[in-house]
Scaffold this motif. Structure first.
Motif, PDB file in Angstrom:
ATOM      1  N   ASP A 447      84.156  70.693  86.847  1.00  0.00           N
ATOM      2  CA  ASP A 447      85.451  70.879  87.507  1.00  0.00           C
ATOM      3  C   ASP A 447      85.413  70.592  89.003  1.00  0.00           C
ATOM      4  N   VAL A 448      84.207  70.481  89.580  1.00  0.00           N
ATOM      5  CA  VAL A 448      84.097  70.411  91.045  1.00  0.00           C
ATOM      6  C   VAL A 448      83.229  69.243  91.523  1.00  0.00           C
ATOM      7  N   GLY A 449      82.086  69.050  90.877  1.00  0.00           N
ATOM      8  CA  GLY A 449      81.107  68.063  91.342  1.00  0.00           C
ATOM      9  C   GLY A 449      79.770  68.737  91.587  1.00  0.00           C
ATOM     10  N   MET A 450      78.975  68.186  92.515  1.00  0.00           N
ATOM     11  CA  MET A 450      77.636  68.699  92.784  1.00  0.00           C
ATOM     12  C   MET A 450      77.715  69.860  93.775  1.00  0.00           C
ATOM     13  N   VAL A 451      77.360  71.069  93.295  1.00  0.00           N
ATOM     14  CA  VAL A 451      77.500  72.264  94.131  1.00  0.00           C
ATOM     15  C   VAL A 451      76.149  72.942  94.358  1.00  0.00           C
ATOM     16  N   LYS A 452      76.124  73.755  95.421  1.00  0.00           N
ATOM     17  CA  LYS A 452      74.964  74.622  95.658  1.00  0.00           C
ATOM     18  C   LYS A 452      74.930  75.721  94.610  1.00  0.00           C
ATOM     19  N   PHE A 453      73.733  76.199  94.315  1.00  0.00           N
ATOM     20  CA  PHE A 453      73.614  77.382  93.457  1.00  0.00           C
ATOM     21  C   PHE A 453      72.401  78.172  93.911  1.00  0.00           C
ATOM     22  N   ASP A 454      72.428  79.467  93.651  1.00  0.00           N
ATOM     23  CA  ASP A 454      71.212  80.251  93.868  1.00  0.00           C
ATOM     24  C   ASP A 454      70.899  81.050  92.611  1.00  0.00           C
ATOM     25  N   ILE A 455      69.686  81.554  92.570  1.00  0.00           N
ATOM     26  CA  ILE A 455      69.157  82.202  91.363  1.00  0.00           C
ATOM     27  C   ILE A 455      68.686  83.596  91.762  1.00  0.00           C
ATOM     28  N   ARG A 456      68.999  84.573  90.927  1.00  0.00           N
ATOM     29  CA  ARG A 456      68.516  85.934  91.168  1.00  0.00           C
ATOM     30  C   ARG A 456      67.604  86.347  90.019  1.00  0.00           C
ATOM     31  N   TYR A 457      66.392  86.752  90.386  1.00  0.00           N
ATOM     32  CA  TYR A 457      65.448  87.332  89.431  1.00  0.00           C
ATOM     33  C   TYR A 457      65.277  88.811  89.759  1.00  0.00           C
ATOM     34  N   VAL A 458      65.138  89.605  88.716  1.00  0.00           N
ATOM     35  CA  VAL A 458      64.816  91.023  88.898  1.00  0.00           C
ATOM     36  C   VAL A 458      63.317  91.180  88.684  1.00  0.00           C
ATOM     37  N   VAL A 459      62.614  91.714  89.688  1.00  0.00           N
ATOM     38  CA  VAL A 459      61.166  91.928  89.553  1.00  0.00           C
ATOM     39  C   VAL A 459      60.880  93.429  89.539  1.00  0.00           C
ATOM     40  N   LEU A 460      59.852  93.801  88.798  1.00  0.00           N
ATOM     41  CA  LEU A 460      59.477  95.201  88.623  1.00  0.00           C
ATOM     42  C   LEU A 460      58.075  95.398  89.182  1.00  0.00           C
ATOM     43  N   LEU A 461      57.963  96.224  90.199  1.00  0.00           N
ATOM     44  CA  LEU A 461      56.667  96.501  90.825  1.00  0.00           C
ATOM     45  C   LEU A 461      56.134  97.813  90.250  1.00  0.00           C
ATOM     46  N   ARG A 462      55.083  97.692  89.451  1.00  0.00           N
ATOM     47  CA  ARG A 462      54.518  98.865  88.766  1.00  0.00           C
ATOM     48  C   ARG A 462      53.502  99.594  89.645  1.00  0.00           C
ATOM     49  N   SER A 463      52.681  98.834  90.366  1.00  0.00           N
ATOM     50  CA  SER A 463      51.693  99.466  91.252  1.00  0.00           C
ATOM     51  C   SER A 463      51.190  98.455  92.276  1.00  0.00           C
ATOM     52  N   ILE A 464      50.583  98.997  93.341  1.00  0.00           N
ATOM     53  CA  ILE A 464      50.042  98.153  94.417  1.00  0.00           C
ATOM     54  C   ILE A 464      48.545  97.906  94.216  1.00  0.00           C
ATOM     55  N   LYS A 465      47.812  98.977  93.877  1.00  0.00           N
ATOM     56  CA  LYS A 465      46.368  98.827  93.630  1.00  0.00           C
ATOM     57  C   LYS A 465      46.046  99.434  92.278  1.00  0.00           C
ATOM     58  N   PRO A 466      45.832  98.608  91.275  1.00  0.00           N
ATOM     59  CA  PRO A 466      45.902  97.137  91.313  1.00  0.00           C
ATOM     60  C   PRO A 466      47.360  96.667  91.369  1.00  0.00           C
ATOM     61  N   LEU A 467      47.563  95.441  91.892  1.00  0.00           N
ATOM     62  CA  LEU A 467      48.912  94.884  91.964  1.00  0.00           C
ATOM     63  C   LEU A 467      49.379  94.521  90.560  1.00  0.00           C
ATOM     64  N   LYS A 468      50.467  95.166  90.122  1.00  0.00           N
ATOM     65  CA  LYS A 468      51.063  94.850  88.817  1.00  0.00           C
ATOM     66  C   LYS A 468      52.528  94.521  89.040  1.00  0.00           C
ATOM     67  N   LEU A 469      52.882  93.267  88.759  1.00  0.00           N
ATOM     68  CA  LEU A 469      54.237  92.794  89.020  1.00  0.00           C
ATOM     69  C   LEU A 469      54.786  92.100  87.773  1.00  0.00           C
ATOM     70  N   TYR A 470      55.976  92.500  87.386  1.00  0.00           N
ATOM     71  CA  TYR A 470      56.631  91.918  86.209  1.00  0.00           C
ATOM     72  C   TYR A 470      57.955  91.297  86.633  1.00  0.00           C
TER      73      TYR A 470
END
Length: 628
Positions: A447-470
């Motif tokens: 309907d418009v043409g070539m547009v900008k877009f952005d993406i959002r991810y949800v990340v889950l930080l379980r711990s720092i030591k050890p680093l656990k990231l989902y």
């Protein structure tokens, strides 16, 4: 002042005393100021006059080179002719006189995002601004060329204030241009007058106050310090650049990481108390956890059988707070087994200036490839100006985006290629300036043409030591509503993607499962699995560097902490080291306690998956992927 006036002064001081003290308006003027505000007395014309200064004759310039140098240094907002304000009252002006304070009216008050529309539509505004700024405009109908000139020149005239109360939208800085009298007052490093804005509550209107710093005689010039409050010579030179053009190319534009004391100061300012060291708690495998929360989306959507809600904070196993938690020390000493949804010092990720500083640990003088080049305007202004001027000299793109440190939803965020604009934005609220992505990967909207877009991810930080990231397996997309081009920088729907808070604006929604095949059809050489692998690699690097140093230099390793963040990013075209064209992820911001409304609406098990991953360490049947 007598009668009613004497009764009004205490009320006036109760309302405005704090602002007057903050602006250092001497108390001897307050009574007179109260009277002038109440009666709308504009008596500056009885004491001052505007004088036009003619251009110097050619022979005079040749005769006196020193005078010519001084003339060049004389900052004059706008083009020729040059004006100055002088004392015309035959008795001069005494600083000790309680009446020596004057009101300056404001010719135009606005927020930056509305400036273009107002110049286009408010009758007479463009004409008045063009005259005030010395811009040639004789037409009746506003034209884009004249509007653009005013939008460029106005940064030599703009002043700003901010309301201290109200919604986030109401706290966005207000800019104003003083009337013709106020705008003709020139700069001096040894000013004869001081000025300050005052928001007069009874009328809900702002004025500028003008008062003398010393006694003046007839014919003396009225000047003010355009860099008021700045004492560092280099910073003053940078701040005055809109009026006194100069080059700072000799400044090294490398921005080293701030000192340890800088991070300690942030911790102190945030009033955050770090926890004592504790051992990770061990819970029974069938334990049902009591959750205390004020997050409505959690209350409405968490249905996992091993979590129940409690109204009693004292008996809770999990504190899931919407606002920032501060006293980790007390919690760690008294209830170390209680888990919570935040980490000490996580603001190193979620506040934009800190995000830029910790990300620099990931390498290179320009920082990591996954973060746009960023400068803190409060602490790195000379380096930024040097970098801007070097790019200008090399003919490189110089579009930048100014963002407040800690506002979301694109509030008070502006795109510009004007150095003066960026320098002046520093005065309104603490800001970073990031390189605007001039070559984004675009998405074709039928309907418009070539547009900008952005993406959002949800990340889950379980711990720092050890680093656990989902990362949650579903991502969210936001699109601009108009085809992208590197112009019309005031056009929100062309350059921004946050549409869900703007009334009456179309919100284009595409689910990620629908987006991937469309994206791969548009870019067949770039399979989404490869693009996403690069995105996850950037996330992993960010959390590794953010947790590499002990608190407060890094996110604190507190075994009872868990957290959910939303990371917003774009893709830009770049070249790999072997010259191949690649899509490079660009992390824009990390959001604390993100709005998960869409997640819950389309994925009813969202919070069950989040809680299961973070608090139970059970990933079976959860839509999450481990990235570290």
């Amino acid at each position: 002042m007598s009668g009613d006036g004497e009764e009004e002064l205490p009320a006036f001081v109760a309302l405005h005393g704090a602002a007057l003290r903050a602006s250092r308006v001497p108390a001897r003027y307050w009574e007179s100021l109260c009277r002038k505000l109440r009666g709308e007395v504009f008596d500056a014309g009885d004491y001052f006059g505007i004088m036009q200064v003619e251009e110097m004759e050619e022979e005079e310039e040749e005769a006196d080179e020193e005078m010519e140098e001084q003339w060049k240094k004389k900052p004059n907002p706008g083009n020729e002719p040059c004006f100055k304000v002088i004392v015309t009252n035959e008795n001069g002006l005494q600083a000790s006189s309680p009446n020596s304070i004057f009101l300056i009216d404001h010719a135009w008050t606005y927020r930056v995002e509305h400036a273009h529309q107002q110049l286009l539509h408010v009758p007479g505004l463009l004409h008045r601004m063009a005259n005030l700024m010395g811009i040639d405009f004789h037409g009746e109908i506003p034209d884009e060329g004249s509007i653009e000139q005013v939008l460029q020149e106005m940064w030599k005239y703009n002043q700003t204030y901010q309301l201290s109360q109200g919604t986030a939208e109401e706290k966005v800085p207000v800019w104003y241009i003083m009337d013709e009298f106020g705008s003709r007052i020139q700069h001096s490093d040894q000013p004869s007058f001081a000025t300050a804005p005052l928001f007069y509550m009874p009328q809900q209107i702002a004025y500028t106050l003008l008062w003398p710093l010393r006694d003046l005689e007839t014919g003396d010039e009225v000047t003010r310090d355009y860099a008021h409050g700045e004492t560092d010579r280099l910073i003053r030179k940078c701040v005055l650049l809109p009026w006194v053009p100069t080059e700072v190319l000799d400044i090294n534009c490398f921005t080293p990481e701030p000192s340890d004391e800088h991070y300690q100061a942030i911790l102190t300012e945030n009033k955050e108390k770090l926890p004592i060291a504790i051992k990770p708690s061990v819970y029974a495998e069938d334990k049902v956890f009591k959750v205390f929360t004020d997050v409505q989306q959690v209350l409405n959507n968490l249905t996992h059988p091993r979590f129940v809600f409690t109204d009693n904070e004292g008996e809770a196993d999990i504190l899931y707070n919407f606002s920032h938690f501060k006293d980790y020390r007390k919690l760690s000493e008294e209830r170390p087994q209680v888990m919570l949804n935040q980490f000490p010092c996580e603001n190193l990720l979620t506040v934009k200036d800190c995000l830029a500083s910790v990300s620099r640990r990931a390498g290179g003088p320009d920082g990591p490839r996954w973060l746009p080049r960023t400068f803190n305007l409060q602490t790195e202004l000379p380096q930024f100006i040097s970098y801007f001027q070097q790019r200008e000299r090399r003919g490189e793109d110089n579009h930048w985006i100014c963002k407040p440190w800690n506002l979301a939803r694109s509030l008070d965020t502006h795109i510009t290629n004007s150095l003066n604009n960026i320098i002046r934005h520093r005065e309104s609220s603490p800001k970073v300036v990031c390189k605007y992505i001039e070559n984004p990967v675009l998405f074709h909207r039928e309907d418009v043409g070539m547009v900008k877009f952005d993406i959002r991810y949800v990340v889950l930080l379980r711990s720092i030591k050890p680093l656990k990231l989902y990362v949650y397996d579903v991502f969210w997309l936001r699109f601009s509503n108009r085809a992208f081009s590197l112009d019309d920088l005031h056009d929100y729907e062309k350059h921004f993607t946050v549409m869900n808070y703007a009334p009456g604006v179309i919100l284009k929604q595409v689910h990620c499962e629908e987006f991937i095949p469309l994206f791969e059809k548009q870019y067949p050489e770039y399979p989404w699995t490869t693009v996403q692998a690069d995105i996850f690699k950037a996330f992993a690097e960010l959390f590794q560097v953010a947790s590499a140093k002990p608190a407060p230099l890094g996110i604190c390793d507190y075994p009872s902490s868990r957290a959910i963040y939303a990371i917003d990013l774009m893709l830009k075209w770049d070249a790999s080291r072997d010259g191949k064209r690649i899509m490079q992820p660009q992390i824009l911001e990390v959001n604390f306690n993100p709005d998960c409304d869409r997640a819950c609406k389309y994925h009813p098990t969202f919070f069950n998956d989040v809680f299961s991953t973070l608090f139970l360490d059970e990933l079976d049947n959860c839509r999450v992927t481990c990235i570290v």
